[in-house]
Design a protein around this motif. Structure first.
Motif, PDB file in Angstrom:
ATOM      1  N   GLU A  73       2.052   4.978   0.007  1.00 49.91           N
ATOM      2  CA  GLU A  73       3.209   5.310  -0.817  1.00 49.91           C
ATOM      3  C   GLU A  73       2.881   5.214  -2.307  1.00 49.91           C
ATOM      4  O   GLU A  73       3.266   6.090  -3.101  1.00 49.91           O
ATOM      5  N   LEU A  74       2.165   4.177  -2.697  1.00 55.04           N
ATOM      6  CA  LEU A  74       1.801   4.029  -4.107  1.00 55.04           C
ATOM      7  C   LEU A  74       0.855   5.143  -4.545  1.00 55.04           C
ATOM      8  O   LEU A  74       0.963   5.655  -5.667  1.00 55.04           O
ATOM      9  N   ALA A  75      -0.058   5.530  -3.661  1.00 48.19           N
ATOM     10  CA  ALA A  75      -0.973   6.628  -3.990  1.00 48.19           C
ATOM     11  C   ALA A  75      -0.212   7.938  -4.142  1.00 48.19           C
ATOM     12  O   ALA A  75      -0.512   8.745  -5.037  1.00 48.19           O
ATOM     13  N   ARG A  76       0.786   8.135  -3.290  1.00 47.61           N
ATOM     14  CA  ARG A  76       1.572   9.370  -3.359  1.00 47.61           C
ATOM     15  C   ARG A  76       2.398   9.439  -4.639  1.00 47.61           C
ATOM     16  O   ARG A  76       2.500  10.490  -5.277  1.00 47.61           O
ATOM     17  N   LYS A  77       2.954   8.299  -5.050  1.00 50.79           N
ATOM     18  CA  LYS A  77       3.852   8.276  -6.199  1.00 50.79           C
ATOM     19  C   LYS A  77       3.114   8.172  -7.536  1.00 50.79           C
ATOM     20  O   LYS A  77       3.580   8.703  -8.551  1.00 50.79           O
ATOM     21  N   HIS A  78       1.992   7.459  -7.542  1.00 50.71           N
ATOM     22  CA  HIS A  78       1.357   7.132  -8.824  1.00 50.71           C
ATOM     23  C   HIS A  78      -0.096   7.550  -8.946  1.00 50.71           C
ATOM     24  O   HIS A  78      -0.577   7.781 -10.053  1.00 50.71           O
ATOM     25  N   ALA A  79      -0.845   7.590  -7.823  1.00 47.34           N
ATOM     26  CA  ALA A  79      -2.258   7.946  -7.847  1.00 47.34           C
ATOM     27  C   ALA A  79      -3.032   7.121  -8.880  1.00 47.34           C
ATOM     28  O   ALA A  79      -3.740   7.653  -9.729  1.00 47.34           O
ATOM     29  N   LEU A  80      -2.871   5.795  -8.807  1.00 47.84           N
ATOM     30  CA  LEU A  80      -3.514   4.872  -9.740  1.00 47.84           C
ATOM     31  C   LEU A  80      -4.340   3.844  -8.977  1.00 47.84           C
ATOM     32  O   LEU A  80      -4.088   3.571  -7.803  1.00 47.84           O
ATOM     33  N   PRO A  81      -5.333   3.235  -9.640  1.00 49.26           N
ATOM     34  CA  PRO A  81      -6.087   2.160  -8.997  1.00 49.26           C
ATOM     35  C   PRO A  81      -5.193   0.961  -8.737  1.00 49.26           C
ATOM     36  O   PRO A  81      -4.275   0.667  -9.511  1.00 49.26           O
ATOM     37  N   VAL A  82      -5.483   0.257  -7.644  1.00 47.01           N
ATOM     38  CA  VAL A  82      -4.644  -0.857  -7.203  1.00 47.01           C
ATOM     39  C   VAL A  82      -5.481  -2.119  -7.033  1.00 47.01           C
ATOM     40  O   VAL A  82      -6.576  -2.078  -6.464  1.00 47.01           O
ATOM     41  N   ALA A  83      -4.953  -3.229  -7.520  1.00 42.73           N
ATOM     42  CA  ALA A  83      -5.464  -4.555  -7.188  1.00 42.73           C
ATOM     43  C   ALA A  83      -4.473  -5.186  -6.223  1.00 42.73           C
ATOM     44  O   ALA A  83      -3.277  -5.232  -6.496  1.00 42.73           O
ATOM     45  N   VAL A  84      -4.958  -5.649  -5.093  1.00 42.32           N
ATOM     46  CA  VAL A  84      -4.090  -6.304  -4.122  1.00 42.32           C
ATOM     47  C   VAL A  84      -4.127  -7.808  -4.370  1.00 42.32           C
ATOM     48  O   VAL A  84      -5.204  -8.404  -4.441  1.00 42.32           O
ATOM     49  N   VAL A  85      -2.958  -8.409  -4.530  1.00 35.57           N
ATOM     50  CA  VAL A  85      -2.836  -9.856  -4.691  1.00 35.57           C
ATOM     51  C   VAL A  85      -2.148 -10.391  -3.443  1.00 35.57           C
ATOM     52  O   VAL A  85      -1.026  -9.985  -3.131  1.00 35.57           O
ATOM     53  N   GLY A  86      -2.827 -11.279  -2.720  1.00 39.30           N
ATOM     54  CA  GLY A  86      -2.253 -11.783  -1.491  1.00 39.30           C
ATOM     55  C   GLY A  86      -2.312 -13.287  -1.388  1.00 39.30           C
ATOM     56  O   GLY A  86      -3.337 -13.904  -1.685  1.00 39.30           O
ATOM     57  N   HIS A  87      -1.201 -13.890  -0.972  1.00 41.09           N
ATOM     58  CA  HIS A  87      -1.144 -15.338  -0.730  1.00 41.09           C
ATOM     59  C   HIS A  87      -1.153 -15.601   0.766  1.00 41.09           C
ATOM     60  O   HIS A  87      -0.421 -14.962   1.520  1.00 41.09           O
ATOM     61  N   SER A  88      -2.012 -16.519   1.205  1.00 42.24           N
ATOM     62  CA  SER A  88      -2.061 -16.959   2.596  1.00 42.24           C
ATOM     63  C   SER A  88      -2.331 -15.772   3.525  1.00 42.24           C
ATOM     64  O   SER A  88      -3.376 -15.126   3.408  1.00 42.24           O
ATOM     65  N   MET A  89      -1.422 -15.441   4.434  1.00 44.03           N
ATOM     66  CA  MET A  89      -1.617 -14.276   5.297  1.00 44.03           C
ATOM     67  C   MET A  89      -1.746 -13.003   4.482  1.00 44.03           C
ATOM     68  O   MET A  89      -2.416 -12.048   4.894  1.00 44.03           O
TER      69      MET A  89
END
Length: 214
Positions: A98-114
């Motif tokens: 969805e983010l690629a479809r709307k923005h087509a920008l590089p993404v950093a994923v930030v995840g806590h625990s799971m």
């Protein structure tokens, strides 16, 4: 009135902080549990922790032109079964598409625990530049292959009774053969990002900037 617990669960972006002309995006993935089919609703403490994290880091990242969004999973559990995709991994891939479809920008994923485990699993998505993992739930069985050519910044406290700092360190050592991976010892703090909040937020912001090349 419809009860959220009875409604068919769907993944959703519940908090979106994206500047008018963003240069990159951060996707925040909250925690969960090993097995649960209970929908993620406003009673989920893991979701609330993700929301607080977003609200802490979004202003600083926004000044760099980085948007921040929080994904709410369909259900609270990892729910891994042989031959199937864990529930939050499928949701995170939906979010990245969805983010690629709307923005087509590089993404950093930030995840806590799971969310950290989920972020590693989806790091092979074309839009993902890397993962910032906070007290992640990682095991010796988790593959490092999705991180090939990406960036991993992982942090863990030594007093975490929920997930293992040693397991995270071992995972980072394996990942370093395929990725730009590093481990940060957060000192005598626990799992829930409630102690040394400024240090966790600083690590997250700096890690996201580094992943996105800023």
């Amino acid at each position: 009135m419809t009860d959220e617990r009875q409604a068919d669960p769907t993944p959703a972006f519940t908090d979106v902080r994206v500047p008018r002309t963003p240069r990159g995006l951060v996707l925040v993935l909250h925690g969960g549990t090993d097995r649960s089919s209970q929908p993620v609703d406003r009673s989920s403490l893991s979701w609330w922790r993700g929301r607080k994290l977003l609200r802490d880091i979004a202003p600083r990242l926004g000044r760099d032109g980085i948007g921040v969004v929080l994904l709410r999973y369909r259900v609270r559990g990892w729910n891994a079964r042989a031959g199937s995709t864990p529930a939050p991994v499928a949701d995170a891939r939906w979010a990245l598409d969805e983010l690629a479809r709307k923005h087509a920008l590089p993404v950093a994923v930030v995840g806590h625990s799971m969310g950290g485990r989920t972020g590693v699993a989806v790091a092979d998505h074309d839009s993902v530049r890397g993962v910032v993992a906070l007290a992640p739930w990682l095991s010796d069985d988790d593959s490092v292959d999705p991180l090939r050519g990406k960036v991993l910044r992982a942090a863990h406290g030594t007093l975490d009774p929920i997930t293992s700092a040693r397991a995270t360190r071992r995972f980072v050592e394996r990942a370093s053969r395929r990725a730009d991976a590093s481990f940060t010892d957060m000192g005598p703090v626990g799992h829930y990002l409630m102690k040394s909040v400024r240090a966790w937020n600083r690590f997250t912001v700096d890690g996201a900037r580094e992943v996105l090349g800023l």
